[in-house]
Design an enzyme around this catalytic site. Structure first.
Site, short mmCIF file in Angstrom:
data_model
loop_
_atom_site.label_atom_id
_atom_site.label_comp_id
_atom_site.label_asym_id
_atom_site.label_seq_id
_atom_site.Cartn_x
_atom_site.Cartn_y
_atom_site.Cartn_z
CE LYS A 6 7.14 1.66 -7.35
NZ LYS A 6 6.58 3.02 -7.31
CG ASP A 56 8.03 6.38 -6.65
OD1 ASP A 56 8.37 6.66 -7.83
OD2 ASP A 56 7.75 5.24 -6.28
N GLY A 59 -2.34 4.89 -0.13
CA GLY A 59 -1.66 3.69 -0.63
C GLY A 59 -0.15 3.89 -0.72
N GLY A 60 0.49 3.07 -1.56
CA GLY A 60 1.95 3.10 -1.67
C GLY A 60 2.49 4.43 -2.13
CG ASN A 95 -7.45 5.85 2.49
OD1 ASN A 95 -7.27 5.94 1.28
ND2 ASN A 95 -7.39 4.68 3.12
NE ARG A 96 -12.09 1.84 -0.18
CZ ARG A 96 -11.95 0.66 0.42
NH1 ARG A 96 -12.91 0.21 1.23
NH2 ARG A 96 -10.87 -0.06 0.24
CB THR A 97 -9.92 1.92 5.31
OG1 THR A 97 -8.65 1.96 4.66
CG2 THR A 97 -10.87 1.06 4.51
CE LYS A 121 -3.39 0.93 1.88
NZ LYS A 121 -3.80 0.37 0.59
#
Length: 279
Positions: free
Chosen positions: A67, A103, A130-131, A152-154, A157
């Site tokens: 992508k 998307d 994420g994406g 989010n975990r981090t 990001k």
């Protein structure tokens, strides 16, 4: 209209339901056409893409892992695709290859089927950054959703998604633990990671304990149809929204770009659910 030549590039793609979906759309639109799967090995990507672009194909979808990698081969990007930094749909138009990202917009089309008419003031929690989350967040804010928090975990990001904000959007970045503590304040919860898919199909990313009974819980995972997160939401009387609807509505948007025809979903969602269950 001449025969439409379409396809999907990615690696792997052999289990994709896109050919079935787009053949249903062609039938409804009264268009003759073909939709092929192109599984391209990463080491021959440049060569294969160059040949595909010159093959007379009218358009194609792009899935993982290409992508971002497709972008240098296109002449132009739709503004939202450019902002998101990913393309999942390409069309040949007026002598140019143009890239789009359907998307997120397709996802929001699907989500709106289970939301009240004016839901833009409802509080949204997105799980993951994420994406997929990038496209969904961008579509939510351009559709006018005012409060969209990201867990989010981090943290770093998640903060990258803030580049996609609109001026009127309010977004707080949370850890998953913080999201769990505040779960009762959200009207819409959107899970965008792969947790819930095999081999993690017995896992859910956060506990929904204390969820609003009238909340909407959406999971973009579509196999299994009902993830552990959605089962948990159903037990708490939430409205649940399945991942295969995103697959169908983003394809609807892509097909409209290629054909200029409007597609009615009708019973296709139920029929796609049957296909996913059988696959």
């Amino acid at each position: 209209m001449k025969t439409l030549k379409l396809g999907l590039i990615g690696h792997p793609v052999k289990h994709s339901l896109s050919p079935w979906i787009h053949h249903q759309f062609m039938k409804q639109a009264g268009i003759e056409g073909e939709y092929h799967l192109y599984s391209i090995e990463p080491e021959v990507f440049e060569d294969k893409i160059s040949k595909l672009l010159e093959s007379g194909i009218n358009g194609f979808n792009i899935t993982v892992p290409y992508k971002q990698r497709i972008i240098p081969f296109l002449d132009e990007l739709d503004p939202d695709a450019e902002k998101i930094g990913a393309v999942n749909t390409a069309v040949y138009k007026d002598g140019k290859w143009i890239g789009y990202n359907t998307d997120g917009a397709g996802y929001v089309r699907a989500l709106k089927q289970v939301l009240p008419a004016d839901s833009s003031t409802q509080r949204v929690l997105m799980l993951g950054a994420g994406g997929a989350a990038r496209g969904i967040y961008r579509a939510l804010v351009t559709e006018g959703f005012s409060y969209v928090d990201i867990a989010n975990r981090t943290r770093e990001k998640a903060e990258q998604l803030l580049q996609l904000q609109e001026p009127e959007t309010v977004t707080e970045i949370l850890t998953f633990a913080e999201a769990e503590e505040q779960i009762k304040k959200y009207d819409i919860i959107i899970h965008t990671t792969s947790v819930g898919m095999s081999p993690a199909d017995n896992e859910q990313i956060v506990s929904l304990s204390g969820l609003k009974p009238n909340a909407v819980v959406s999971d973009i995972v579509y196999k299994p149809i009902e993830t552990k997160l959605l089962r948990s939401a159903k037990e708490q009387e939430a409205t649940i929204h399945h991942g295969h609807s995103m697959l169908l509505y983003q394809a609807q948007y892509a097909f409209e770009i290629w054909s200029g025809k409007q597609i009615i979903i009708g019973d296709l969602l139920d029929r796609l659910e049957q296909k996913v269950t059988e696959a």
